[in-house]
Design a protein around this motif. Sequence first.
Motif, PDB file in Angstrom:
ATOM      1  N   PHE A 197       5.855   3.224   1.638  1.00 38.03           N
ATOM      2  CA  PHE A 197       5.361   1.974   1.083  1.00 38.03           C
ATOM      3  C   PHE A 197       5.213   0.982   2.234  1.00 38.03           C
ATOM      4  O   PHE A 197       6.193   0.601   2.858  1.00 38.03           O
ATOM      5  CB  PHE A 197       6.350   1.422   0.059  1.00 38.03           C
ATOM      6  CG  PHE A 197       6.264   2.066  -1.301  1.00 38.03           C
ATOM      7  CD1 PHE A 197       6.247   3.433  -1.422  1.00 38.03           C
ATOM      8  CD2 PHE A 197       6.214   1.296  -2.447  1.00 38.03           C
ATOM      9  CE1 PHE A 197       6.174   4.036  -2.665  1.00 38.03           C
ATOM     10  CE2 PHE A 197       6.147   1.885  -3.694  1.00 38.03           C
ATOM     11  CZ  PHE A 197       6.128   3.263  -3.806  1.00 38.03           C
ATOM     12  N   GLN A 198       3.979   0.571   2.493  1.00 36.65           N
ATOM     13  CA  GLN A 198       3.713  -0.334   3.606  1.00 36.65           C
ATOM     14  C   GLN A 198       3.273  -1.703   3.098  1.00 36.65           C
ATOM     15  O   GLN A 198       2.472  -1.804   2.165  1.00 36.65           O
ATOM     16  CB  GLN A 198       2.627   0.242   4.518  1.00 36.65           C
ATOM     17  CG  GLN A 198       3.009   1.527   5.213  1.00 36.65           C
ATOM     18  CD  GLN A 198       1.905   2.059   6.104  1.00 36.65           C
ATOM     19  OE1 GLN A 198       0.727   1.879   5.827  1.00 36.65           O
ATOM     20  NE2 GLN A 198       2.281   2.725   7.179  1.00 36.65           N
ATOM     21  N   LEU A 199       3.814  -2.742   3.740  1.00 38.69           N
ATOM     22  CA  LEU A 199       3.378  -4.113   3.472  1.00 38.69           C
ATOM     23  C   LEU A 199       2.329  -4.472   4.509  1.00 38.69           C
ATOM     24  O   LEU A 199       2.609  -4.497   5.707  1.00 38.69           O
ATOM     25  CB  LEU A 199       4.566  -5.073   3.571  1.00 38.69           C
ATOM     26  CG  LEU A 199       5.305  -5.357   2.268  1.00 38.69           C
ATOM     27  CD1 LEU A 199       6.631  -6.035   2.560  1.00 38.69           C
ATOM     28  CD2 LEU A 199       4.457  -6.231   1.371  1.00 38.69           C
ATOM     29  N   MET A 200       1.124  -4.726   4.048  1.00 43.76           N
ATOM     30  CA  MET A 200      -0.002  -4.983   4.937  1.00 43.76           C
ATOM     31  C   MET A 200      -0.386  -6.452   4.910  1.00 43.76           C
ATOM     32  O   MET A 200      -0.446  -7.079   3.844  1.00 43.76           O
ATOM     33  CB  MET A 200      -1.211  -4.139   4.523  1.00 43.76           C
ATOM     34  CG  MET A 200      -0.921  -2.657   4.338  1.00 43.76           C
ATOM     35  SD  MET A 200      -0.467  -1.823   5.873  1.00 43.76           S
ATOM     36  CE  MET A 200      -2.009  -1.959   6.787  1.00 43.76           C
ATOM     37  N   SER A 201      -0.669  -7.013   6.081  1.00 45.13           N
ATOM     38  CA  SER A 201      -1.160  -8.378   6.175  1.00 45.13           C
ATOM     39  C   SER A 201      -2.642  -8.406   5.831  1.00 45.13           C
ATOM     40  O   SER A 201      -3.296  -7.368   5.701  1.00 45.13           O
ATOM     41  CB  SER A 201      -0.942  -8.937   7.583  1.00 45.13           C
ATOM     42  OG  SER A 201      -1.749  -8.227   8.511  1.00 45.13           O
ATOM     43  N   LYS A 209       0.847  -1.182   0.000  1.00 48.16           N
ATOM     44  CA  LYS A 209       0.000   0.000   0.000  1.00 48.16           C
ATOM     45  C   LYS A 209       0.890   1.242   0.000  1.00 48.16           C
ATOM     46  O   LYS A 209       1.934   1.270   0.661  1.00 48.16           O
ATOM     47  CB  LYS A 209      -0.909   0.034   1.241  1.00 48.16           C
ATOM     48  CG  LYS A 209      -1.859  -1.155   1.363  1.00 48.16           C
ATOM     49  CD  LYS A 209      -3.032  -1.036   0.415  1.00 48.16           C
ATOM     50  CE  LYS A 209      -4.052  -2.144   0.674  1.00 48.16           C
ATOM     51  NZ  LYS A 209      -5.182  -2.065  -0.274  1.00 48.16           N
ATOM     52  N   VAL A 210       0.469   2.258  -0.715  1.00 49.13           N
ATOM     53  CA  VAL A 210       1.204   3.520  -0.744  1.00 49.13           C
ATOM     54  C   VAL A 210       0.434   4.549   0.062  1.00 49.13           C
ATOM     55  O   VAL A 210      -0.755   4.778  -0.186  1.00 49.13           O
ATOM     56  CB  VAL A 210       1.389   4.033  -2.184  1.00 49.13           C
ATOM     57  CG1 VAL A 210       2.197   5.324  -2.187  1.00 49.13           C
ATOM     58  CG2 VAL A 210       2.083   2.982  -3.029  1.00 49.13           C
ATOM     59  N   GLY A 211       1.104   5.138   1.047  1.00 53.34           N
ATOM     60  CA  GLY A 211       0.449   6.145   1.878  1.00 53.34           C
ATOM     61  C   GLY A 211       1.418   7.233   2.258  1.00 53.34           C
ATOM     62  O   GLY A 211       2.594   7.202   1.871  1.00 53.34           O
ATOM     63  N   PRO A 212       0.983   8.207   3.034  1.00 52.99           N
ATOM     64  CA  PRO A 212       1.860   9.313   3.437  1.00 52.99           C
ATOM     65  C   PRO A 212       3.113   8.852   4.168  1.00 52.99           C
ATOM     66  O   PRO A 212       4.155   9.498   4.091  1.00 52.99           O
ATOM     67  CB  PRO A 212       0.957  10.156   4.360  1.00 52.99           C
ATOM     68  CG  PRO A 212      -0.433   9.813   3.948  1.00 52.99           C
ATOM     69  CD  PRO A 212      -0.388   8.371   3.541  1.00 52.99           C
ATOM     70  N   GLY A 213       3.001   7.717   4.887  1.00 53.38           N
ATOM     71  CA  GLY A 213       4.146   7.225   5.649  1.00 53.38           C
ATOM     72  C   GLY A 213       5.115   6.390   4.847  1.00 53.38           C
ATOM     73  O   GLY A 213       6.140   5.955   5.368  1.00 53.38           O
ATOM     74  N   ALA A 269       5.745  11.248   1.285  1.00 50.01           N
ATOM     75  CA  ALA A 269       6.475  12.517   1.354  1.00 50.01           C
ATOM     76  C   ALA A 269       7.940  12.376   0.940  1.00 50.01           C
ATOM     77  O   ALA A 269       8.496  13.272   0.295  1.00 50.01           O
ATOM     78  CB  ALA A 269       6.383  13.078   2.771  1.00 50.01           C
ATOM     79  N   ASP A 270       8.591  11.270   1.319  1.00 50.78           N
ATOM     80  CA  ASP A 270      10.012  11.136   0.996  1.00 50.78           C
ATOM     81  C   ASP A 270      10.234  11.033  -0.514  1.00 50.78           C
ATOM     82  O   ASP A 270      11.235  11.547  -1.035  1.00 50.78           O
ATOM     83  CB  ASP A 270      10.622   9.940   1.726  1.00 50.78           C
ATOM     84  CG  ASP A 270       9.970   8.620   1.349  1.00 50.78           C
ATOM     85  OD1 ASP A 270       8.771   8.613   1.014  1.00 50.78           O
ATOM     86  OD2 ASP A 270      10.655   7.579   1.399  1.00 50.78           O
ATOM     87  N   LYS A 321      -2.569  -5.505   9.464  1.00 51.30           N
ATOM     88  CA  LYS A 321      -1.385  -5.136  10.234  1.00 51.30           C
ATOM     89  C   LYS A 321      -0.241  -4.746   9.302  1.00 51.30           C
ATOM     90  O   LYS A 321      -0.102  -5.284   8.203  1.00 51.30           O
ATOM     91  CB  LYS A 321      -0.950  -6.301  11.122  1.00 51.30           C
ATOM     92  CG  LYS A 321      -1.953  -6.637  12.226  1.00 51.30           C
ATOM     93  CD  LYS A 321      -1.449  -7.800  13.067  1.00 51.30           C
ATOM     94  CE  LYS A 321      -2.435  -8.136  14.184  1.00 51.30           C
ATOM     95  NZ  LYS A 321      -1.978  -9.293  15.001  1.00 51.30           N
ATOM     96  N   VAL A 322       0.590  -3.793   9.751  1.00 50.57           N
ATOM     97  CA  VAL A 322       1.747  -3.375   8.969  1.00 50.57           C
ATOM     98  C   VAL A 322       2.887  -4.358   9.224  1.00 50.57           C
ATOM     99  O   VAL A 322       3.404  -4.465  10.337  1.00 50.57           O
ATOM    100  CB  VAL A 322       2.183  -1.949   9.341  1.00 50.57           C
ATOM    101  CG1 VAL A 322       3.425  -1.554   8.549  1.00 50.57           C
ATOM    102  CG2 VAL A 322       1.062  -0.956   9.083  1.00 50.57           C
ATOM    103  N   LEU A 323       3.280  -5.081   8.180  1.00 51.96           N
ATOM    104  CA  LEU A 323       4.365  -6.051   8.304  1.00 51.96           C
ATOM    105  C   LEU A 323       5.730  -5.374   8.180  1.00 51.96           C
ATOM    106  O   LEU A 323       6.686  -5.777   8.833  1.00 51.96           O
ATOM    107  CB  LEU A 323       4.230  -7.121   7.216  1.00 51.96           C
ATOM    108  CG  LEU A 323       2.937  -7.954   7.234  1.00 51.96           C
ATOM    109  CD1 LEU A 323       2.879  -8.857   6.010  1.00 51.96           C
ATOM    110  CD2 LEU A 323       2.857  -8.778   8.513  1.00 51.96           C
ATOM    111  N   ALA A 324       5.798  -4.371   7.336  1.00 55.08           N
ATOM    112  CA  ALA A 324       7.069  -3.661   7.128  1.00 55.08           C
ATOM    113  C   ALA A 324       6.805  -2.378   6.365  1.00 55.08           C
ATOM    114  O   ALA A 324       5.827  -2.274   5.620  1.00 55.08           O
ATOM    115  CB  ALA A 324       8.050  -4.541   6.355  1.00 55.08           C
TER     116      ALA A 324
END
Length: 369
Positions: A59-63, A53-57, A214-215, A67-70
């Motif tokens: 690239f997140q790996l979601m279960s 998933k791409v979000g403000p924080g 943002a980064d 839950k955020v895996l990484a």
Amino acid sequence: MIRQAVRGIVILASIVLLLDVAIGQPSGSPDKVVIRDKDKKDGSTKTYEGTLKVGPGGFQLMSSDGKVLAVVSPADIVRVIPGDLVGVDRGDMLAQLALEDNKKTRKDYEKAVLGYKAMLDKAASAPPKTKQFLAFKKAQLSTKLLDESDDEEWAKLIDPTLKEWDDYLDAYKTGWEVWPAARTNARLYTELNKFKEAGKLWKQLAGKDYELPADLKLEATLQLIDAYIREGPAAYSSALKVAEDAAKTAASPALKDKLAIYTRAARVEANSSPEVLIAAVKEIEDKIAATKEPTVRAIGYGMIGELYLAAKRPRDAMWAFLWVETVYNQDKDEVLKAMVRLTQIFKAQMDDDHEKLYREKLRRFRQQL
């Protein structure tokens, strides 16, 4: 009534099951995302099962349970093996990925490109997520085919490959695929010395046209400044405005140093004399001497090279770009720009041997990207 309702639920469940079988994959099957392991220096990877998933924080790996895996950098994504790709036969998808693993020659790349084209044609009515992934893979493999080509074949393939990425980025504005697609697109424009076109793309990425964390928007801003300066003195004023705005919120010392170098290079007015350009070179040399960060020094020497080119001193520009290629070469983007400039300089000087050498270096370097 209850019996009819139960019967309706059973029928609906059966339809869902049939659809899953028809597309050749289980419902809700997670993606497999292979990431470089930053804790190890031997090239090891980690594999997660989830969804990017791409979000403000970032690239997140979601279960599957949210839950955020990484949180990962897009540069560390080695590959994504899609799970729940609606509208595509899973057997076809796995066979296509296996073909990529076995790629050795141009014919293998050509076969892979045709495979994704066939899958896209079959997926005409599939959801956007499916078509986006397939279009990304097709363009990615088209670029691999381009990067493996000799100069003559490369010249034939570059325009259709660029159009493929242009069309992709016109169609899709979100998703993990957007950033690597944009970087590849900008890289190809760089190789053609089309920094104006690269700058237009970076400007869109830095703004609100694309959904990015943002980064990455900050990175796009830096690349925009860089593209403006490499476009030539007429675009220096545009670079200066963006650099000064970015400097107002710069946090890290390395970022401040990079922006200070860009700002000094861009402060030179269009049609300035060689003496004014060389004065900027001297100030940037002082900024290089004041830092030990190799990526900052790479940008510094890159800007010195550009200023020497503007001052009609290609021999001095050559030495600046050689510093980037041979010494401060941790940033592959900066190395690529330096190699492109060196190839152009040797061609302009009619130094056929060195031009040929750098064309070959550039061809080999592409295959690492």
